[in-house]
Design a protein around this motif. Structure first.
Motif, short mmCIF file in Angstrom:
data_model
loop_
_atom_site.label_atom_id
_atom_site.label_comp_id
_atom_site.label_asym_id
_atom_site.label_seq_id
_atom_site.Cartn_x
_atom_site.Cartn_y
_atom_site.Cartn_z
N GLY A 11 56.30 56.48 42.65
CA GLY A 11 55.38 57.58 42.97
C GLY A 11 54.28 57.15 43.92
N SER A 14 55.43 57.95 49.78
CA SER A 14 56.75 58.46 50.15
C SER A 14 57.42 59.15 48.96
CB SER A 14 57.63 57.33 50.68
OG SER A 14 57.87 56.37 49.69
N VAL A 133 59.84 52.14 34.26
CA VAL A 133 60.34 51.16 35.24
C VAL A 133 61.84 51.35 35.41
CG1 VAL A 133 60.53 48.70 35.78
CG2 VAL A 133 58.59 49.53 34.44
#
Ligand SMILES: Cc1cc2nc3c(=O)[nH]c(=O)nc-3n(C[C@H](O)[C@H](O)[C@H](O)COP(=O)(O)OP(=O)(O)OC[C@H]3O[C@@H](n4cnc5c(N)ncnc54)[C@H](O)[C@@H]3O)c2cc1C
Length: 414
Positions: A11, A14, A133
C-alpha cells in the motif's frame, strides 16, 4: 458480467493508486499492506512535503528515467502529471508549483496526500488489510490464482498486482519482498543498487561543515581528474560527506565511477555566477574597498561563516593578513578555491539510505501497455519494484502513480 477479484500487494503510492483504480472500474479489491498502515514512505517524501510530480513534458519525464524511460511512455500517457494534479485537486488536495517545476500539495504536508489516498480507496470499496505480509504468489498452469500470506492463509484472486517498492528506507516497509515474489514467478531481476544516495567523503572537511546547506552552487563530478557531470542547485554537508538534491542526482554517476575503480572528486563552484575575470574583479574591489580589514573578516562577504576557517587553511593565507597585503598570487589561489572547492569521494551510503532503488523486475518482461507480466497471466507490477528510477523532482512518484493507475485498470479489466 462476473466481478473480477484483484489483490494488490503493498500500500505505497503505486499500490494505493492501483487498488483505487481497479475498484473504480468495478473490481473487488483487497489491498494487503505489511505495515500497520499504508503510505509510510509517501508520508516522508519531499522532506515531509511530498514532491508529487513535476510540470515537465512527457518527453522530459521519459528522459529523466534514462534507459528504461521509454518503458513508461504509455503509463505517463494514460495517466499524466496534469491528470495526477487534477486527481488530487478532486480529493481536496490543491497543489503548487515550485522551483524546477516541482509540484507539492499547497498545504506543504505529505500527510495530506496519504490521508487523501487512504480515504479515497476506502470510498472506492477497497478492503485494506494492514499488518498483512504476502509471502508467496499462488500460480497454477502459468496463471496467478492468488497470494499466500505469512500466516499461511491463501487469498484467491483473478489478478495480483505486486507493488512492494524497492529496498531503500526498509523501516517504511519496502524490504525487497517483491523481487523474491517476481523471481519465484520466473521473472529476471536486474541487480539492485542505490540510486539517489548520499556520498561519503575523505577526511574531516565535510564533518567540519556538517549541517551547512549551500544554494546556487555548481557541483561537478571529476573522475580521474576529468569532468563527467555537473549540476546547479542545492547541496548539504553532513557528518559523513555530502547530500542534498544536486548530490543525490549526481550519485549514480559517482557510484558507477567508483565501481569501475576510478578516483572521484566532487568539485564545488561556490561562485558559479562569476567567471574567472568577474570573480577576480570582485575580489580586487573588496580588497581595495576594505584594504585594512583582516583576510578572515573580508571572507565574511564571500562565504558562510562555517566555511571561513577551512578556506583560510586550504588557501594558505594568514587570517590576520590585511586586505592590502594580499598578493596577486594569493588572490589567484583564493579565486581558484572559490571556483573549485574539492572533496574526494570514498564511497556511497548503503542502499538502505538511498532515496530510490535502481534495478528490480526487468521491464523487458512486462507489457508497457498494461503493466502485465509476460511470464504469468493475471500478474501485474507497479512502482519502484520494477527496474525504473529517476533523479529528484517528483518523477519517481509520478512513475509510481502512473504505473499504479495502469496496472489497476488493466488488472480489473483483465
Ligand atoms: C526519504 C525519501 C524521500 C522521497 N521523496 C520523494 C519525492 O519528494 N518525490 C518523488 O517523486 N519521490 C520521492 N521518493 C521516492 C518515492 O517515495 C518512491 O519512489 C515511491 O514511494 C515508490 O512507490 P511504491 O508504491 O513503488 O513503493 P513504496 O512507497 O515503497 O510502497 C511499497 C509498499 O509495499 C509494502 N510491502 C512491501 N512488501 C510487502 C509484502 N510482502 N506484503 C505486503 N506489503 C508489502 C510496504 O510496506 C510499502 O508500504 C522519496 C523516497 C524517500 C525514501
Amino acid at each position: 458480467m462476473v466481478t473480477r477479484t484483484v489483490i494488490v500487494v503493498g500500500g505505497g503510492a503505486s499500490g494505493m493508486m492501483a487498488a483505487g483504480q481497479a475498484a473504480s472500474v468495478g473490481a473487488k479489491v483487497l489491498l494487503l499492506e505489511k505495515m500497520p498502515r499504508p503510505g509510510r514512505k509517501l508520508g516522508i517524501t519531499g522532506k515531509g512535503r511530498c514532491n508529487l510530480t513535476n510540470v515537465a513534458s512527457p518527453a522530459e519525464f521519459i528522459a529523466h528515467f534514462g534507459a528504461t524511460g521509454i518503458f513508461l511512455r504509455q503509463a505517463f500517457h494514460r495517466f499524466s502529471n496534469d491528470e495526477l494534479v487534477a486527481f488530487f485537486e478532486g480529493l481536496g488536495v490543491p497543489t503548487v508549483v515550485e522551483r524546477g517545476g516541482r509540484i507539492f500539495p499547497s498545504s506543504g504536508q505529505a500527510r495530506d496526500v496519504v490521508d487523501a489516498l487512504t480515504g479515497w480507496i476506502r470510498t472506492q470499496g477497497v478492503v485494506v488489510r494492514n499488518g498483512a505480509v504476502v509471502d508467496g504468489l499462488l500460480i497454477e498452469g502459468g496463471r496467478v490464482r492468488g497470494v499466500r500470506d505469512s500466516d499461511g492463509k491463501d487469498h484467491p484472486a483473478d489478478a495480483v498486482i505486486v507493488a512492494t517498492g524497492g529496498v531503500s528506507y526498509p523501516a517504511t516497509g519496502s524490504t525487497g519482498d517483491g523481487y523474491r515474489l517476481a523471481k519465484a514467478a520466473g521473472h529476471s531481476i536486474v541487480p539492485v543498487r542505490p540510486a539517489l544516495v548520499p556520498l561519503e567523503t575523505k577526511g574531516d572537511v565535510a564533518p567540519r561543515l556538517q549541517g551547512l546547506s549551500m544554494r546556487n552552487v555548481n557541483v561537478g563530478v571529476l573522475v580521474d581528474g576529468a569532468k563527467r557531470g555537473e549540476m546547479f542547485g542545492e547541496m548539504l554537508f553532513t557528518h559523513f560527506g555530502l547530500s542534498g538534491p544536486v548530490i543525490l542526482s549526481l550519485s549514480g554517476e559517482v557510484a558507477d565511477a567508483l565501481n569501475a575503480g576510478g578516483r572521484v572528486d566532487i568539485s564545488i563552484d561556490l561562485k558559479p555566477a562569476l567567471d574567472e575575470r568577474k570573480l577576480d574583479e570582485r575580489l580586487l574591489r573588496d580588497l581595495d574597498l576594505h584594504g585594512k580589514r583582516k583576510f578572515e573578516t573580508l571572507l565574511k562577504g564571500l562565504l558562510p561563516t562555517k566555511m571561513i576557517p577551512l578556506c583560510v587553511e586550504q588557501v594558505g593565507i594568514s587570517p590576520d593578513r590585511r586586505g592590502y597585503q594580499i598578493t596577486a598570487g594569493e588572490r589567484g589561489r583564493l579565486r581558484a578555491w572559490l571556483n573549485d572547492f574539492r572533496l574526494e569521494v570514498v564511497g556511497v551510503r548503503p542502499i538502505a539510505e538511498a532515496i530510490v532503488t535502481a534495478g528490480g523486475v526487468d521491464t523487458k518482461e512486462i507489457d508497457p501497455r498494461t503493466m502485465a507480466s509476460r511470464r504469468v497471466d493475471g500478474l501485474y507490477f507497479a512502482g519502484e519494484v520494477m527496474d525504473v528510477d529517476a533523479d529528484t523532482g517528483g518523477y519517481n512518484l509520478q512513475a509510481a502513480f502512473s504505473t499504479g493507475w495502469l496496472a489497476g485498470r488493466s488488472a480489473a479489466e483483465g
